[in-house]
Design a protein around this motif. Structure first.
Motif, short mmCIF file in Angstrom:
data_model
loop_
_atom_site.label_atom_id
_atom_site.label_comp_id
_atom_site.label_asym_id
_atom_site.label_seq_id
_atom_site.Cartn_x
_atom_site.Cartn_y
_atom_site.Cartn_z
N ILE A 1 0.85 -1.18 0.00
CA ILE A 1 0.00 0.00 0.00
C ILE A 1 0.89 1.23 0.00
N ALA A 2 0.96 1.86 -1.13
CA ALA A 2 1.57 3.18 -1.22
C ALA A 2 2.98 3.28 -0.65
N ALA A 3 3.88 2.52 -1.22
CA ALA A 3 5.28 2.76 -0.88
C ALA A 3 6.04 2.90 -2.19
N GLN A 4 7.01 3.81 -2.18
CA GLN A 4 7.80 3.98 -3.38
C GLN A 4 8.96 3.03 -3.37
N TYR A 5 9.59 2.94 -2.20
CA TYR A 5 10.74 2.08 -2.06
C TYR A 5 10.43 0.98 -1.07
N GLY A 6 11.21 -0.07 -1.14
CA GLY A 6 11.01 -1.20 -0.26
C GLY A 6 10.91 -2.45 -1.10
N ILE A 7 11.40 -3.56 -0.55
CA ILE A 7 11.41 -4.81 -1.32
C ILE A 7 10.00 -5.22 -1.68
N GLY A 8 9.07 -5.03 -0.76
CA GLY A 8 7.68 -5.38 -1.04
C GLY A 8 7.14 -4.55 -2.19
N ALA A 9 7.40 -3.25 -2.15
CA ALA A 9 6.96 -2.35 -3.21
C ALA A 9 7.59 -2.75 -4.53
N MET A 10 8.85 -3.13 -4.46
CA MET A 10 9.58 -3.53 -5.66
C MET A 10 8.96 -4.78 -6.27
#
Ligand SMILES: Nc1ncnc2c1ncn2[C@@H]1O[C@H](COP(=O)(O)OP(=O)(O)OP(=O)(O)O)[C@@H](O)[C@H]1O
Ligand SMILES: Nc1ncnc2c1ncn2[C@@H]1O[C@H](COP(=O)(O)OP(=O)(O)OP(=O)(O)O)[C@@H](O)[C@H]1O
Ligand SMILES: [Mg+2]
Ligand SMILES: [Mg+2]
Lengths: 330, 263, 257, 263, 257
Positions: free
Chosen positions: B212-221
């Motif tokens: 939910i709404a992250a620009q960076y982070g392994i999950g976002a990736m």
């Protein structure tokens, strides 16, 4: 009071604060182009002219701005008008929508319905039974999708709305064709089109008039009518400045106004974005900052019809144009 | 007497049968080779199942470009922050519930009725309260860590051998010293079990929070490349996550051995 | 200093809310330098009684007290059946636990710790954790811990019952050797009749349901060397007498789940 | 001899101190009342913390309108399907790994290297493979259930008391009977522990699966009302989820008591 | 039928990959209707030897065989120290397990099961699960299970060592009573020297590191009634002799963690 009438005065020389005490006002907003008038007012000192010491509070999502405004953690909020705001008001959390901050308007590119570049879909009608990507339920995207469909004789239940939670998610899904269509806004539309993986089916502004976002006053802030009106004066001055710089059309084409570069640079500064990108995504708004008041009731009715708001409210409970009108009067 | 003779043979020899050491290495190697071959032979489209080498080479690009580092830093900050907060508060409240019978009687039913809620379901509520910045992400991880740690701490305190407490009192310990010198060290192994359990939960919630709404982070990736259908990078992200999980576990294991040398 | 157990009753409430009388009307004293042994079948209340004397359980009626304390605060040392060493403390740290809690200075703690570790034959294992010790060694450490506070009464609840028969025999001998040096008043609980006769000055036989004193038997044998040839007959007579008192109860106990 | 006398008092009486029965009922009641009062007095906006009565009354509406039933049916179908598939396959593979030393040597390293991946991270991959219909949702739940069940089954088989196996062989059991009469019943308690653990995971994954592109389902409902800021219904959804978790657990508990009467 | 243990050696590889000799050059026989008892200090290899005889471990060298089987397939019944009842089976189901696996018809299973359950005094507990039984009762069920297959050799590895002293005494007596009815050749392992002398026709004393036969002692006392007054001196002499052989080793064993 001894208010400045000379619109050409740029920087306050302190004369205004002789009789009017300076008030602190907290503004909650996002780093988005549609907050341009606020950026301009801040940057050019329009608030100080009115004896207002404005401090900005940056948010990362629309919803908390409305919540914070209603709860009084910020005095003024600026963000999109979503179903959640109506629900908040009907749930007893008062706040006032007082001015325009961007809308869908014929002839001005803002939001659009896109399909993958090689999609056989050519019109909204072709979307029956297809998947349309939106950000979230109850969002402005949801509303636009619904109204577009209805304009073409379909309803939301004729398609699958897929909440993808974010703009990048929408773009990604369009690119990989996991959805058959998406609603997108500028400058992302330009990006998609120029990268060649999507094409525009219809511009939302060409189909409906839609008050997308607005400026909100917290109930407490609205009680102090004098300050509220002064805030509106500064805001209206900024919207005029914005309009004249970037929204003037000649022969159906937008032509850069006098302060075009200045406004673009201010927006670029506040949003940390490339000025070229800013130029592609300048939303339409009323020159005086006036709301499209009638549309609010239309929205409420539509959301209520779709059971996206709990209990229908009257637009009068949420719209308050007194401050702006009074500010514009003198 | 007849001279017929019947030798007694080992009937459970099958229990001791040994498998050659190389078998386990073999297994994983053959699997990887098979995977690679299938991909090389184009038996499945690379979009659906990229070759291991393709994953690694794309992974290398991600690393080289520095993008990976950004994602990892963002994720690590969140997980470490959330874990630290959740674990600390969980241990403290767990100790309080464990020590005070009143607190136990009053709050344990409350804890147990909140416990079965899948923490992800609270995400919308937390977004409502805290927005979509870093705070809610850290908060959801902290919340997910809080419960298993609390419950383990609590049951750790409760399950400390009563005889040890009696022994301590017999040898003159004050109540405070019973807590400090007996109950705390006695509960430590169970607390660690909770910390280990929570590590898995933290990783899981990290991914869902970042969706939910992250620009960076392994999950976002992972979500990003999933949306883009770039399977190689998606799988590399998954690999990094499993590595992170492994590292996290190893770290806790190491800490456990340091802190609980007597086990 | 004598320890007096006076009119002690103990009632429990069991899981079905019924009242169970574990001990009824228990009266006896433990004189200075005396070893009193409690024997009886399973569930007769031996542990309950020892725990009451040790201040780990309240009697329902009656009381237990030290007599003739001369205003000294009397000390109790307990050796538990479950050994109950602190797993996170080394042998040395376990042994000096009581001294630590009494605020004895470090130097004295080290001296006394060493002395008693040596007495139980654990020199060289000071820094071992309990899990590194065999059963017999663990129980030695438990004994050293109890001796280290130099108690006025030593309580031991089946200290050797988890050990194998041979280790047990050796430990019994060592216990007597240690007693000979410390001469502590001792209350000792056991199932083992040989052990009772071997160690006790007096053996108290308890009966079951409720636990009552069935008989108190004075062992008129020298403290040391009771297992030698010359006392064998007397020794066995005592053992037979006690077994005769317990046998029926023990057979009953076996049938209870 | 002096007649000074010193009574031995119970030094561990504090261990037996009893808290009156009503305390636990009291705790939860007082908490609910406090919550209700705070809301009634408008100390916090109802938007953030709706009153329990408000939640229940809105919940009642949801039930009455039949909307809730739709959500519950959708979620139950997914969770029951995914759980059944994951558990069955997990038990079967677990048994195979447990029985065959070769399979163990070859596949256990593979299993243990996939295990630490937070299953949610595989969601994008699964969406890629299976689309965004019901299949991927069921699949992610099955996957989440599969691993804990497999690992528990495996370690259950491995931890069956060797003496029992020896006893069975001594008394004439064939290898097949050792498996059927000793290893299976012996592993059953551990398998059940895995099933219980997996129940929590299943619920969690249900919610996250439904957060991506689901129209019906309790998870979808929670997200939906979260987006709309209708906190009462959101909280009612969360309540339903925790109830579901509780029920699931109870059900497994009941089954365990039925199947393992000897424990 | 005799059981012959011939030149048995057993080497283990320990955790540090070193070879450990547990048993060396073990030779003895168990004659029909004879009880042979193995005693020795901890770790001397008693269990290892019993397991080899029981077919639960392979000897490194040597062999164990039945002699004079007349082509009957000989049966082994083992009573384990850990009892090893199947927790998911009731007492009855446990006792008839061997018969079930041998395909004995249901009727006969029920008769024999009943008979042996009665012999060990568990009538009334047929449908109880092991967890509902006391330690002594569990071990009785374990004995009934071993008897039920009517074995040609009964193996018992410290069957009573987990029981309390009194229960143990009672169980020893009962074991002799049962033996008197079944007259099974028996190999019995114990730590307890009294028990060895009480039960054994011959007592084999093992030494440690490696486990070798130190001595084989014939107990020339009547099988029943050895604990009576008249044999006391002889009984104690045997016990002292064995203790003399073991003592040093036992003290050494105590120092190993
Ligand atoms: N906390 C308790 N609650 C209820 N009943 C108890 C409790 N403690 C002991 N009892 C009962 O009191 C009786 C005596 O128990 P106790 O443990 O003192 O016997 P014991 O002689 O030490 O037995 P053992 O030889 O088996 O150790 C038993 O019937 C037991 O069931
Ligand atoms: N599986 C094994 N691997 C390595 N060493 C073993 C193994 N089993 C037994 N030993 C070693 O063999 C020796 C004999 O062990 P065993 O268990 O037979 O002794 P024991 O006489 O039964 O002892 P106790 O009286 O304690 O039961 C010991 O030194 C033990 O450490
Ligand atoms: Mg006891
Ligand atoms: Mg052994």
């Amino acid at each position: 009071g001894n208010q400045q009438t000379n619109e050409e005065t740029t920087k306050s020389e302190g004369s205004s604060s002789e009789t009017t005490e300076t008030v602190d006002v907290k503004i909650g907003m996002l780093k988005l182009t549609s907050s341009a008038p606020l950026f301009i007012a801040l940057e050019k000192g329009f608030f100080e002219e009115q004896g207002i010491n404005a401090t900005e509070t940056w948010f990362e999502a629309a919803q908390p701005i409305a919540v914070a405004t209603a709860g009084g953690s910020v005095d003024v909020g600026a963000t999109g008008i979503t179903a959640s705001i109506y629900n908040m008001v009907s749930g007893g959390q008062k706040l006032w929508i007082v001015a325009d901050k961007g809308r869908e308007q014929q002839g001005f590119s803002s939001s659009a319905l896109l399909v993958p570049a090689d999609s056989p879909v050519t019109s909204v009608e072709d979307l029956k039974g297809k998947k349309i990507g939106i950000t979230q339920t109850g969002s402005t995207f949801h509303y636009m999708a619904g109204r577009l469909l209805e304009n073409h004789g379909l309803t939301i239940s004729d398609v699958d709305l897929v909440p993808l939670n974010s703009i990048p998610g929408l773009m990604d899904s369009l690119k990989s064709k996991q959805v058959d269509a998406v609603i997108l806004n500028e400058p992302n539309i330009s990006t998609v089109v120029s990268e060649g993986y999507g094409k525009v089916i219809t511009q939302v502004g060409d189909e409906i008039e839609y008050q997308t976002s607005g400026v909100f006053f917290s109930p407490k802030f609205a009680e102090n009518k004098d300050v509220a009106v002064r805030f509106m004066k500064a805001y209206a001055k900024a919207t005029q400045y914005y309009y004249d710089a970037v929204l003037i059309k000649e022969d159906g084409e937008i032509v850069p106004g006098e302060n075009y570069d200045e406004v673009i640079n201010i927006i670029a500064k506040y949003t940390d974005q490339d000025p070229e990108l800013i130029k592609k995504g300048l939303p339409y708004m009323d020159r005086d900052g006036r709301l499209l008041e009638s549309d609010i009731q239309t929205q409420i009715d539509w959301y209520a019809k779709e059971k996206l708001i709990e209990s229908e409210i009257d637009a009068k409970e949420i719209v308050n144009t007194e401050f702006l009108e009074e500010a514009l009067e003198n | 007497m007849s001279e017929s003779k019947k030798i007694i043979k080992n009937k459970v020899a099958f229990l001791d049968r040994k498998i050659p050491r190389y078998a386990s290495v073999l297994g994983i190697t053959v699997l990887l080779l098979l995977w690679e071959t299938i991909c090389r032979m184009n038996l499945v489209p690379p979009l659906f199942l990229p070759a291991p080498t393709a994953i690694l080479s794309d992974g290398w690009d991600l690393m080289a470009s520095g993008e990976l580092m950004n994602h990892i830093t963002a994720s690590l900050t969140r997980i470490v922050g959330g874990y630290a907060i959740g674990a600390t508060v969980g241990i403290i409240i767990g100790l309080i519930l464990g020590f005070s019978r009143w607190a136990d009687a009053i709050f344990t039913p409350v804890v147990y009725s909140i416990y079965p809620i899948p923490k992800i379901a609270l995400l919308p509520l937390i977004i409502l309260w805290l927005g979509i910045g870093e705070m809610p992400k850290v908060a959801i991880i902290a919340l997910g860590v809080f419960f298993p740690v609390l419950i383990n701490t609590f049951s750790g305190v409760k399950s400390v051998d009563q005889t040890l407490i009696k022994a301590a009192v017999t040898f003159g310990s004050s109540h405070f010293n019973v807590i400090r010198k007996v109950i705390l060290p006695g509960a430590l192994p169970t607390i660690f079990a909770g910390l280990k359990l929570a590590a898995g939960t933290a990783l899981l919630l990290l991914v869902s929070a970042e969706m939910i709404a992250a620009q960076y982070g392994i999950g976002a990736m992972v979500l990003h490349y999933g949306n883009l259908m770039i399977t190689t990078k998606l799988m590399f992200g998954v690999m990094i996550l499993s590595l992170l999980g492994l590292l996290f576990n190893r770290g806790l294991h190491w800490l456990e051995n340091k802190l609980i040398p007597w086990k | 200093m004598r320890i007096v157990v006076e009119n002690v009753d103990k009632k429990f409430v069991d899981n079905n809310k019924r009242e169970v009388t574990a001990l009824e009307n228990i009266n006896f004293t433990i004189n200075e330098e005396e070893i009193v042994v409690l024997v009886g079948p399973s569930g007769c209340g031996k542990s309950t009684l020892l725990n009451i004397v040790g201040g780990l359980l309240s009697p329902t009626n009656g009381q237990v007290y030290f007599e003739g304390t001369n205003d000294i605060e009397p000390n109790l040392g307990i050796v538990f059946q479950e050994i109950a060493l602190f797993p996170w403390r080394t042998v040395f740290e376990n042994v000096i636990y009581g001294l630590e809690e009494r605020g004895v200075p470090k130097k004295e703690r080290e001296e006394k710790g060493k002395y008693y570790i040596d007495m139980v034959g654990l020199t060289g294992f000071e820094n071992a954790y309990p899990k590194q010790l065999s059963g017999g060694m663990k129980q030695r450490a438990g004994i050293a811990r109890a001796l280290c506070i130099e108690p006025h009464l030593l309580l031991m609840d089946e200290p050797f019952s988890a050990l194998d028969a041979q280790t047990r025999t050796i430990m019994q001998e060592e216990l007597l050797t240690i007693w000979n040096r410390t001469r502590l008043s001792t209350l000792y609980v056991t199932h083992n009749i040989q052990e009772a006769v071997y160690l006790g000055d007096r053996v108290i036989v308890l009966s079951r349901h409720p636990g009552k004193i069935k008989s108190i038997i004075n062992i008129d044998l020298p403290k040391i060397g009771r297992d030698s040839e010359q006392y064998r007959d007397q020794f066995e007579k005592y053992a037979d007498e006690i077994w005769g008192l317990i046998r029926h109860d023990a057979q009953e106990a076996l049938k209870e789940a």
